[in-house]
Design an enzyme around this catalytic site. Structure first.
Site, PDB file in Angstrom:
ATOM      1  CE  LYS A 472      -3.907   2.083   2.394  1.00  0.00           C
ATOM      2  NZ  LYS A 472      -3.386   3.425   2.163  1.00  0.00           N
TER       3      LYS A 472
HETATM    4  P1  ATP Z   1     -10.137   5.624   0.962  1.00  0.00           P
HETATM    5  O1  ATP Z   1      -9.404   6.006  -0.276  1.00  0.00           O
HETATM    6  O2  ATP Z   1     -10.260   4.141   1.117  1.00  0.00           O
HETATM    7  O3  ATP Z   1     -11.365   6.408   1.222  1.00  0.00           O
HETATM    8  P2  ATP Z   1      -8.110   6.985   2.244  1.00  0.00           P
HETATM    9  O4  ATP Z   1      -8.094   7.962   1.170  1.00  0.00           O
HETATM   10  O5  ATP Z   1      -8.043   7.425   3.658  1.00  0.00           O
HETATM   11  O6  ATP Z   1      -9.288   5.994   2.162  1.00  0.00           O
HETATM   12  P3  ATP Z   1      -6.337   4.914   2.676  1.00  0.00           P
HETATM   13  O7  ATP Z   1      -7.192   4.446   3.788  1.00  0.00           O
HETATM   14  O8  ATP Z   1      -4.982   5.322   3.069  1.00  0.00           O
HETATM   15  O9  ATP Z   1      -6.913   6.080   1.891  1.00  0.00           O
HETATM   16  O10 ATP Z   1      -6.275   3.729   1.567  1.00  0.00           O
HETATM   17  C1  ATP Z   1      -6.735   3.703   0.284  1.00  0.00           C
HETATM   18  C2  ATP Z   1      -5.750   4.330  -0.677  1.00  0.00           C
HETATM   19  O11 ATP Z   1      -4.530   3.632  -0.724  1.00  0.00           O
HETATM   20  C3  ATP Z   1      -6.205   4.286  -2.122  1.00  0.00           C
HETATM   21  O12 ATP Z   1      -7.146   5.274  -2.400  1.00  0.00           O
HETATM   22  C4  ATP Z   1      -4.909   4.455  -2.886  1.00  0.00           C
HETATM   23  O13 ATP Z   1      -4.644   5.825  -3.080  1.00  0.00           O
HETATM   24  C5  ATP Z   1      -3.862   3.935  -1.942  1.00  0.00           C
HETATM   25  N1  ATP Z   1      -3.153   2.712  -2.421  1.00  0.00           N
HETATM   26  C6  ATP Z   1      -1.838   2.508  -2.310  1.00  0.00           C
HETATM   27  N2  ATP Z   1      -1.485   1.316  -2.783  1.00  0.00           N
HETATM   28  C7  ATP Z   1      -2.609   0.714  -3.241  1.00  0.00           C
HETATM   29  C8  ATP Z   1      -2.886  -0.539  -3.831  1.00  0.00           C
HETATM   30  N3  ATP Z   1      -1.939  -1.445  -4.032  1.00  0.00           N
HETATM   31  N4  ATP Z   1      -4.166  -0.791  -4.158  1.00  0.00           N
HETATM   32  C9  ATP Z   1      -5.153   0.098  -3.942  1.00  0.00           C
HETATM   33  N5  ATP Z   1      -4.940   1.308  -3.365  1.00  0.00           N
HETATM   34  C10 ATP Z   1      -3.688   1.619  -3.002  1.00  0.00           C
END
Ligand code: ATP
Length: 872
Positions: A472
């Protein structure tokens, strides 16, 4: 147009733009009067009844009514006595504000011409009801919802918009529209205003949806050409996020218009503003008190108002300020009643507060088109009578099916300009998904991941399934569209166009397109890297990259795109394909360019591979990743493939792959929904799970909006500390304060924050915005809600002070955080992306569940220990 509640951090470089638009609060910031501090445990019911900012519009209108009635009675009594001057202090507060207003205006303007003293005498139209407004009692300034009492207004105010759509008969009123009773053949803005008033007077979701459904039905049947403008105005926007259309109206334009339209001067405007704290309410009050206008108002239509907004947004370049001002002035002068004025101003300030968010609008549209069609269409409708005879669950099923189609459609193509015309033609049916589906250069809403506490919870959830674990990455999510001609568009997670920000990525696209790749839509994370070594850099580094009009030669922050999905290839949507297939296409058809374009690092695993997964998780965090994303790879073998499903008698394509498959799904037997490996736009499902490194210490983080602060103590006296933070209430559009925060900030951050929220500066407000819900001690400064901070915390507590999420876990108390700690600014999120009160309540529920299971475990542990002691 972007509302403050919806205002996003646009991908525009703040350094390169000229002075950002300033809102009305700004212009009063310097003359700010602090409201008196309130006791800490001031629950809403204990509010000061005189503080108009704490009242709903309905309560406020009633209060005004009572006060103006009182005033009228007093005036009559006074008139019958000898002329004794009345002491201002003996008047009720609102009345006093209004008195002062009229006195101040009269002081400043040449007699009878408003602040535009040059208006010709003949242009001055007395709006006193005995002349132009028949229903307006001449001596008594009665506060009707619509002060002008023309025939249309009488019809409009008698329409029972908040009745159940199953008994409501739009044809009765649609006929009036079609016959041209209402503003020629166009639906009048008064119609919309009437609904706004009803929507604003309730917090009941059912009533909000019903009112919207009935409004939409009247328009669909009576004036279908006004439907699209109605939908835009009711959702307080004029374009989708990926088309940047900003009204660009500063607070000064609105205050000027208020002065021009209502003949107010600075002093009287400020008096009203200080009293009610909301520009819309100022307009309402000023209109109530207005006894003449400079010219006879030309009744506003829904189309006309919408077109004016579009015109304002499209007006650019030299002289645009004056042109915009003229349009705003004209709109306000044409508003006939106080409510019309209020909602116009709220629309112009981009904060409508009527609870018609995207989901509500889609639900309302789906129901409206099940029950009504325009005269020119012949699609099938449901009979309200038959629907009324259904059982509650059966009716819910009918509504749900239609809703799912619309939501699915809008998740793929989030633009009312595309959706509404097709709806008017074919109604809600499967074909809508084909006619209004995925398209190149139109961003689809991204699929989202669900939170898991830790690896073991994730392994339990995905038992029996094959899944991919991916790094991630900590960067910016990007959706890359490329057509056959090689034209590239890049969209952010919020669907904003950011092609300009990444010219280096645009230039890379021809190199990564393998043989046979024509058009595609791909998704990945853009991360700042060292392009020599491939070393990942922090999100902070990426956020230093310029955001607009970046020239390829001037790129200083180098990036790599880590692709993780492909949703469209060579003209064919891939959303229904399982991830394993999509990933295979992504890996086999595109070409890696080291440290610039590659695939996310991943391993495939099953629940029993816990050690390998743990190892992978550690390797991810070692290279500065936030943790891992875990994704289901395949649909279950007994899930019907798309083709078979289409052939089967699935009632709607929207429920495809979900209902059908779950019927045969063994997971269903255990009451667990089948996890899908398909790409589900705009859904946060458990088929994508996030496991972050922070989760071991806290449950999850919250994305909160800083709304106010106090001067710090001692070393921090130069800065704002503590800072008040809020979550969003998606239904009401308000921001609910959750906690104060004093930790996690560095001195450098404090300094920058003080600079950003400088007293008297553009991001500091004169008083609490009416849409912020907070009843604790008064802070020393109110911030303009406009950014999102990611916050960690120890746990969530029930609070007697804060009212966030009130009604969701407790009827009387809200939720707050223990030991909130600032983690980072979420530059990629606008305030409409901040966490909601619902999300907070859900985290609280999970926390409580966890606490009860761990106490059961503790008790069981004690029993085992006890037994062991006995056996010893
Ligand atoms: P969300 O986008 O789920 O509302 P958020 O913006 O707070 O929550 P996170 O909880 O940090 O984000 O996690 C989701 C984000 O992680 C995705 O929107 C993307 O930008 C990022 N990301 C990084 N690596 C990946 C991956 N391998 N697959 C999907 N997303 C990823």
């Amino acid at each position: 147009m972007v509302s403050p509640a919806k205002k996003r951090k646009l991908n525009s470089d703040s350094k390169t733009t000229s002075t950002p638009p300033r809102n009305l609060h700004y212009f009063f910031g310097k003359q700010k009067q602090q409201p008196p501090p309130q006791p800490a445990n001031n629950a809403p019911e204990n509010l000061d009844p005189d503080d108009a900012r704490m009242l709903t519009d309905e309560q406020f209108a009633r209060k005004l009514q009572a006060e103006v009635d009182l005033e009228a009675a007093a005036e009559r009594a006074e008139a019958s006595r000898s002329r004794t001057p009345k002491s201002k202090d003996s008047l009720p507060s609102i009345e006093r504000a209004a008195k002062e207003t009229s006195t101040a205006s009269e002081d400043s303007k040449p007699s009878g011409t408003g602040s535009n003293g040059n208006a010709a005498e003949k242009d001055v139209v007395d709006t006193k009801p005995d002349q132009t407004l028949p229903s307006f009692k001449s001596e008594n300034h009665t506060l009707t919802l619509q002060a002008s009492g023309s025939a249309e207004d009488t019809i409009i105010s008698s329409i029972p918009f908040d009745e159940s759509p199953l008994t409501f008969e739009p044809s009765k009123y649609a006929q009036d529209l079609a016959n041209g009773v209402l503003e020629g053949h166009d639906a009048s803005y008064a119609l919309l205003t009437r609904c706004f008033v009803l929507l604003n007077s309730t917090r009941s979701r059912i009533r909000i949806v019903d009112t919207l459904v009935n409004l939409l039905r009247v328009i669909v049947e009576g004036d279908p050409s006004s439907l699209l403008p109605t939908v835009w105005l009711a959702t307080n926007s004029i374009s989708p996020p990926y088309i940047s259309k900003e009204l660009g109206l500063g607070g000064s334009a609105i205050s000027k218009a208020l002065k021009n339209a209502f003949g107010l001067d600075n002093k009287s405007l400020k008096a009203l503003y200080d009293k009610v704290g909301d520009a819309g309410d100022v307009a309402f009050l000023a209109k109530k008190k207005q006894t003449f206008t400079l010219r006879k108002p030309k009744p506003l239509t829904i189309k006309g108002v919408y077109q004016s907004l579009v015109k304002i947004a499209n007006t650019q370049g030299t002289g645009s300020g004056e042109t915009k001002q003229r349009i705003v002035d004209r709109l306000l002068q044409d508003a006939r009643g106080a409510e019309e004025s209020r909602y116009l101003v709220r629309t112009l300030c981009q904060h409508l507060r009527i609870g018609a968010v995207k989901t509500t609008m889609l639900i309302a549209l789906s129901r409206a088109f099940l029950l009504s069609r325009p005269p020119s269409a012949d699609f099938n409708l449901k009979s309200p009578k038959e629907l009324a005879s259904l059982k509650k669950e059966e009716l819910a099923e009918v509504w749900l099916r239609a809703e799912e189609i619309l939501k699915e459609c809008f998740a793929r193509r989030p633009n009312y300009n595309d959706l509404v015309p097709v709806l008017l033609e074919i109604g809600v049916c499967d074909e809508l998904l084909v006619r209004c589906g995925l398209a190149l250069h139109i961003p689809l809403r991204p699929m989202l991941g669900s939170i898991t506490r830790d690896l073991s919870e994730m392994l339990t959830k995905l038992q029996g399934r094959d899944f991919a674990c991916e790094y991630k990455y900590d960067g910016q999510r990007a959706q890359v569209h490329c057509d056959n001609q090689g034209k590239v568009s890049i969209f952010s997670r919020n669907l904003e166009l950011m092609t300009d920000k990444y010219p280096d990525l645009v230039a890379l696209i021809p190199k990564i397109r393998g043989d046979g790749v024509g058009s595609f839509i791909m998704e990945g994370e853009i991360v700042a890297v060292n392009q020599e070594t491939g070393e990942l850099k922090t999100f902070q580094t990426l956020s230093n990259r310029a955001r607009k009009d970046v020239a390829i030669g001037s790129v200083k922050i180098e990036v790599c795109m880590f692709a993780f999905d492909i949703m469209y290839l060579n003209g064919e949507p891939l959303l229904d394909r399982p991830l394993r297939e999509r990933r295979e296409l992504l890996r086999s058809l595109f070409i890696e360019v080291p440290h610039q374009f590659t695939w996310v690092k991943s391993i495939d695993a099953k629940s029993q591979d816990s050690e390998a997964v743990l190892e992978f998780f550690k390797s991810a965090t070692d290279v500065k990743c936030e943790g891992i994303m875990v994704k289901i790879l395949d649909n279950l073998p007994n899930m019907l493939p798309p083709d078979e499903e289409e052939a089967s008698e699935t009632p709607s394509k929207a429920t495809k792959g979900k209902k059908k498959s779950s019927e045969k799904d063994p997971e269903k037997k255990t009451n667990r929904k089948a996890l899908l490996a398909t790409y589900e736009p705009d859904k946060r499902l458990e088929s994508w799970l996030k496991v972050k490194k922070d989760y071991s210490t806290t449950f999850d983080t919250l994305d909160m909006i800083p709304v106010a602060g106090w001067h710090g103590q001692g070393r921090k006296s130069q800065w704002w500390s503590p800072i008040l933070l809020a979550v969003r209430n998606e239904e009401t559009g308000s921001l609910e304060v959750v906690c104060k925060c004093i930790s996690g900030f560095t001195d450098a951050f404090y300094k920058a924050n003080k600079e950003h929220y400088k007293e008297g500066g553009e991001h500091v407000l004169g008083s609490k915005p009416s849409y912020v819900e907070y009843y604790g001690p008064s802070p020393q400064v109110w911030f303009e809600p406009q950014e999102v901070w990611e916050m960690a915390f120890a746990d969530i507590t029930i609070s007697p002070t804060y009212t966030a999420a009130i009604g969701l876990v407790s009827d009387e108390k809200g939720l707050s955080l223990r030991f909130p700690r600032f983690l980072k600014k979420r530059e990629d999120k606008g305030i409409d992306e901040a966490s909601t009160n619902e999300f907070l309540a859900n985290l609280w529920r999970k926390q409580e569940e966890k606490a009860s299971t761990s106490s059961v475990k503790e008790v069981q542990g004690e029993i085992v220990e006890y037994d062991e002691n006995i056996s010893d």
